[in-house]
Motif scaffolding. Structure first.
Motif, PDB file in Angstrom:
ATOM      1  N   TRP A 264      11.262   2.408   1.686  1.00  0.00           N
ATOM      2  CA  TRP A 264      12.268   1.929   0.723  1.00  0.00           C
ATOM      3  C   TRP A 264      11.850   0.551   0.241  1.00  0.00           C
ATOM      4  N   ASN A 265      10.830   0.555  -0.539  1.00  0.00           N
ATOM      5  CA  ASN A 265      10.129  -0.664  -0.805  1.00  0.00           C
ATOM      6  C   ASN A 265       9.616  -0.645  -2.236  1.00  0.00           C
ATOM      7  N   VAL A 266       8.595   0.155  -2.464  1.00  0.00           N
ATOM      8  CA  VAL A 266       8.104   0.335  -3.834  1.00  0.00           C
ATOM      9  C   VAL A 266       8.454   1.769  -4.215  1.00  0.00           C
ATOM     10  N   VAL A 267       9.608   1.903  -4.847  1.00  0.00           N
ATOM     11  CA  VAL A 267      10.160   3.240  -5.108  1.00  0.00           C
ATOM     12  C   VAL A 267      10.058   3.572  -6.598  1.00  0.00           C
ATOM     13  N   HIS A 268       9.556   4.755  -6.901  1.00  0.00           N
ATOM     14  CA  HIS A 268       9.477   5.214  -8.291  1.00  0.00           C
ATOM     15  C   HIS A 268      10.306   6.485  -8.428  1.00  0.00           C
ATOM     16  N   HIS A 269      11.363   6.418  -9.221  1.00  0.00           N
ATOM     17  CA  HIS A 269      12.147   7.625  -9.473  1.00  0.00           C
ATOM     18  C   HIS A 269      11.692   8.225 -10.798  1.00  0.00           C
ATOM     19  N   ILE A 270      11.473   9.531 -10.808  1.00  0.00           N
ATOM     20  CA  ILE A 270      11.178  10.215 -12.066  1.00  0.00           C
ATOM     21  C   ILE A 270      12.383  11.070 -12.415  1.00  0.00           C
ATOM     22  N   VAL A 271      12.923  10.857 -13.595  1.00  0.00           N
ATOM     23  CA  VAL A 271      14.159  11.564 -13.970  1.00  0.00           C
ATOM     24  C   VAL A 271      14.112  11.978 -15.436  1.00  0.00           C
TER      25      VAL A 271
ATOM     26  N   GLN B  37      -6.109   6.139  -5.676  1.00  0.00           N
ATOM     27  CA  GLN B  37      -6.362   4.705  -5.756  1.00  0.00           C
ATOM     28  C   GLN B  37      -6.338   4.041  -4.384  1.00  0.00           C
ATOM     29  N   GLY B  38      -6.094   4.841  -3.368  1.00  0.00           N
ATOM     30  CA  GLY B  38      -6.166   4.304  -2.009  1.00  0.00           C
ATOM     31  C   GLY B  38      -4.844   3.834  -1.434  1.00  0.00           C
ATOM     32  N   PHE B  39      -3.743   4.123  -2.112  1.00  0.00           N
ATOM     33  CA  PHE B  39      -2.429   3.747  -1.588  1.00  0.00           C
ATOM     34  C   PHE B  39      -1.903   4.830  -0.649  1.00  0.00           C
ATOM     35  N   ASN B  40      -0.919   4.441   0.194  1.00  0.00           N
ATOM     36  CA  ASN B  40      -0.116   5.455   0.878  1.00  0.00           C
ATOM     37  C   ASN B  40       0.895   5.938  -0.133  1.00  0.00           C
ATOM     38  N   SER B  41       1.201   7.182  -0.102  1.00  0.00           N
ATOM     39  CA  SER B  41       2.241   7.654  -1.014  1.00  0.00           C
ATOM     40  C   SER B  41       3.060   8.744  -0.361  1.00  0.00           C
TER      41      SER B  41
ATOM     42  N   ARG C 187       0.835  -1.201   0.000  1.00  0.00           N
ATOM     43  CA  ARG C 187       0.000   0.000   0.000  1.00  0.00           C
ATOM     44  C   ARG C 187       0.873   1.256   0.000  1.00  0.00           C
ATOM     45  N   SER C 188       2.187   1.102   0.142  1.00  0.00           N
ATOM     46  CA  SER C 188       3.039   2.283   0.256  1.00  0.00           C
ATOM     47  C   SER C 188       3.902   2.495  -0.985  1.00  0.00           C
ATOM     48  N   HIS C 189       3.729   3.617  -1.600  1.00  0.00           N
ATOM     49  CA  HIS C 189       4.563   3.975  -2.747  1.00  0.00           C
ATOM     50  C   HIS C 189       5.399   5.190  -2.368  1.00  0.00           C
ATOM     51  N   TYR C 190       6.582   5.207  -2.912  1.00  0.00           N
ATOM     52  CA  TYR C 190       7.479   6.339  -2.637  1.00  0.00           C
ATOM     53  C   TYR C 190       7.920   6.902  -3.997  1.00  0.00           C
ATOM     54  N   ILE C 191       7.611   8.157  -4.209  1.00  0.00           N
ATOM     55  CA  ILE C 191       7.816   8.785  -5.526  1.00  0.00           C
ATOM     56  C   ILE C 191       8.800   9.944  -5.376  1.00  0.00           C
TER      57      ILE C 191
END
Ligand code: ME8
Length: 595
Positions: free
Chosen positions: A301-308, A83-87, A47-51
């Motif tokens: 530090w689990n589901v990590v999305h880097h935008i570059v 969508q109901g996730f933690n972010s 449920r946790s995303h890190y952007i």
């Protein structure tokens, strides 16, 4: 009438739906090794995303490209929340290094004051554009210094850093080491022959120093395995291929420090004040600092999305994963890469004087207007050219006329005197054809019904322009529906005609509710205005609440009969053509608008 399953055209080879792709594949779980792998802390919280965005250099004011990365990340963050996730969403500024040291000197300021001034400009831009970051990191902060020192010590204790000799080319502007194949010849402003980076065009210098080196070469095959096992790790596909290509060749070890006599503005190597940590190692660790490294990072530090941007792909797809593997930490889930904005066909640069000021443009075109433009026109795979005229034309056509016009038509007192969400009449618009609705109306219903899944796929893969294209096409279809049935022409004294009129408006408002909900990550203010006008409460705006046109499916609609919101103001005011001189006579202005 059944809604058919939609097929979506895809530019990338593989497009996964959220339910599959936001979770780790078994292959990527392989990369979640490390000292505490398997502990309950390390277990993935899906449920946790890190952007994250890149952290931006403070040597100059923010430009349009910086805002673009921030808007992309903000859109993904808002979408995950919807969508109901933690972010968690982090952005910030990269404040160490030779380039900043020199810029501060040139400005006659002490480095920290200089950094604070420029960092504040970024913050101001981001708050003006509703960038809803949850953490803003500056690499000059104490929490970051601690994280970097710890990270260094972990690599050092594992024998992955050694003292060596570096001799080679260095670009201070890019803060990057280059091999001879990455160089070209050029002339400087004084007519001297110089070497430049082929990629950035920036000048390089020969550098010979005693440095600490990172055993990058030891990670080549692991990096290859990671990329081959996770075909969606770098997106879009073309950038994934590029990263794989780099790994086909030997990877030389990487210099990860500079002599303090050359570079003072940075973090000293633990235990060796003669050396300063390389600015890129320092900068990349910012992502961990925000996550709570070294001891509280497990949730994020689990589901990590880097935008570059594409300019810093190698740092994120090669160096960063190698550092993480070395430190025994999980690798990012996705590196989303975007291409660059040019201005009037040329690379934006201070020397050409063509840098587009994002703050000024967001004041001119509104924050939501600029957000919409950047995401509607920005194609991750290819560079896009910015002109004010394009913004003006796009926003007037799609926001003022199409979307705004539709809302205005369906809520105007002349058509909707009771100012309510009117009733749907199943006899007028039955499930099977035979009522007042025609084949095109059923097509429109199908398109809108399928829109959330289409948009979801494109938001997931960060092809936001395709999501907006799909929404815009549906808005046009809904306008066509209203136009086709001209509810304003229906006889007010005939109750059957009035039921049909109400049905037309009900269907149109349902379409608008879907558009407003889906547009929230892109245009938070306009969507809020639209949904409020429709009487949709804050708790009814999530992805789960989309449920298009329940009355057509034979179930209740919570909005039917509800009063419309009281703010009947214009959704998006038409813009003045920025290319027309204000002093020109009105006629000339009108002609230019029609072009
Ligand atoms: O590279 N079009 O910072 P930076 C689109 N501090 N995006 C652009 C762009 C353009 N013309 N120009 C820049 C750094 N960007 C490092 C990053 S991260 C650990 C350290 C965006 O200020 C794009 O995201 O040079 C690019 O990657 C980033 O700004 C570079 O910003």
């Amino acid at each position: 009438m059944r809604f058919p399953v939609v097929t979506v055209s895809r530019s990338c080879k593989v497009v996964h739906r959220l339910k599959q792709s936001s979770f780790l594949s078994p292959a990527s779980a392989l990369w979640r090794h490390g000292s505490v792998a398997g502990s309950s802390q390390e277990r993935k919280d899906v449920r946790s995303h890190y952007i994250t965005t890149p952290i931006f250099y403070v040597n100059a004011s923010p430009h349009l490209g910086h805002l673009h990365s921030a808007v992309m990340a903000d859109c993904l963050h808002r979408y995950k929340l919807l969508q109901g996730f933690n972010s968690k969403f982090a952005t910030g500024t990269d404040e160490h290094g030779l380039k900043i040291q020199q810029a501060a000197e040139a400005a006659g300021k002490d480095p920290l004051t200089f950094c604070t001034d420029v960092s504040e400009r970024f913050k101001h831009l981001f708050s003006s554009c509703n960038i809803s970051y949850t953490d803003y990191i500056r690499t000059t902060e104490q929490r970051h210094r601690q994280a970097v020192e710890h990270f260094w010590s972990v690599l050092w204790n594992k024998g992955l850093i050694y003292k060596g000799h570096y001799e080679g080319w260095y670009s201070t502007q890019d803060e990057s080491f280059l091999t001879p194949s990455q160089l070209g010849d050029a002339m400087d402003s004084l007519g001297n022959q110089i070497k430049v980076s082929l990629e950035s065009g920036h000048k390089v210098e020969w550098m010979k120093e005693e440095n600490y080196m990172f055993r990058l070469s030891a990670f080549r095959s692991q990096l290859l395995d990671w990329l081959q096992g996770n075909p969606r790790a770098v997106q879009p596909e073309c950038f994934h291929q590029l990263a794989l290509q780099w790994l086909q060749h030997d990877l030389p070890d990487l210099s990860v420090s500079r002599q303090s006599s050359r570079l003072q503005w940075g973090i000293s190597v633990p235990g060796d004040p003669e050396q300063t940590i390389y600015v890129w190692l320092d900068a990349l660790v910012n992502y961990l600092t925000v996550a709570g490294y070294p001891d509280k990072h497990h949730q994020w530090w689990n589901v990590v999305h880097h935008i570059v941007g594409k300019d810093i792909l190698k740092f994120h797809a090669v160096y960063w994963p190698a550092f993480l593997l070395g430190a025994g930490l999980p690798l990012p889930q996705t590196i989303h890469v975007h291409s660059h904005w040019t201005a009037e066909g040329k690379k934006m640069s201070k020397s050409l004087g063509n840098v587009v000021d994002p703050l000024q443009r967001s004041q001119m075109f509104t924050a939501d207007g600029m957000r919409y433009f950047l995401l509607r026109q920005g194609v991750p795979e290819s560079d896009c050219d910015y002109t004010d005229l394009k913004v003006f034309k796009l926003l007037n056509a799609e926001l003022a006329d199409s979307l705004g016009g539709l809302l205005n038509r369906c809520t105007a007192p002349v058509l909707n005197p009771a100012q309510v969400y009117p009733s749907f009449c199943p006899q007028s618009f039955p499930r099977e054809q035979g009522g007042r609705a025609v084949a095109e109306d059923y097509h429109m219903l199908n398109a809108v019904k399928n829109l959330p899944s289409v948009v979801e796929q494109h938001y997931e893969s960060m092809h936001t322009y395709k999501a907006l294209e799909a929404i815009s096409a549906c808005v046009r279809q809904t306008n066509g529906f209203v136009q086709r049935h001209a509810p304003w022409k229906l006889d007010k004294r005939d109750s059957k005609e009035q039921r049909w009129r109400d049905t037309i408006i009900h269907v149109s408002l349902e379409c608008l509710r879907i558009y407003g909900t889906l547009l929230q990550p892109v245009m938070p203010e306009i969507s809020n205005k639209l949904l409020s006008r429709l009487g949709v409460e804050p708790g009814e705006r999530s992805w789960a609440a989309l449920n298009f046109l329940p009355r057509f499916q034979g179930t209740d609609c919570p909005f039917e009969g509800r009063a419309l919101g009281s703010d009947s103001g214009v959704l998006f005011s038409r813009l003045e053509n920025p290319n027309v001189d204000k002093h020109e006579p009105k006629k000339a202005k009108k002609a230019a608008k029609l072009k």
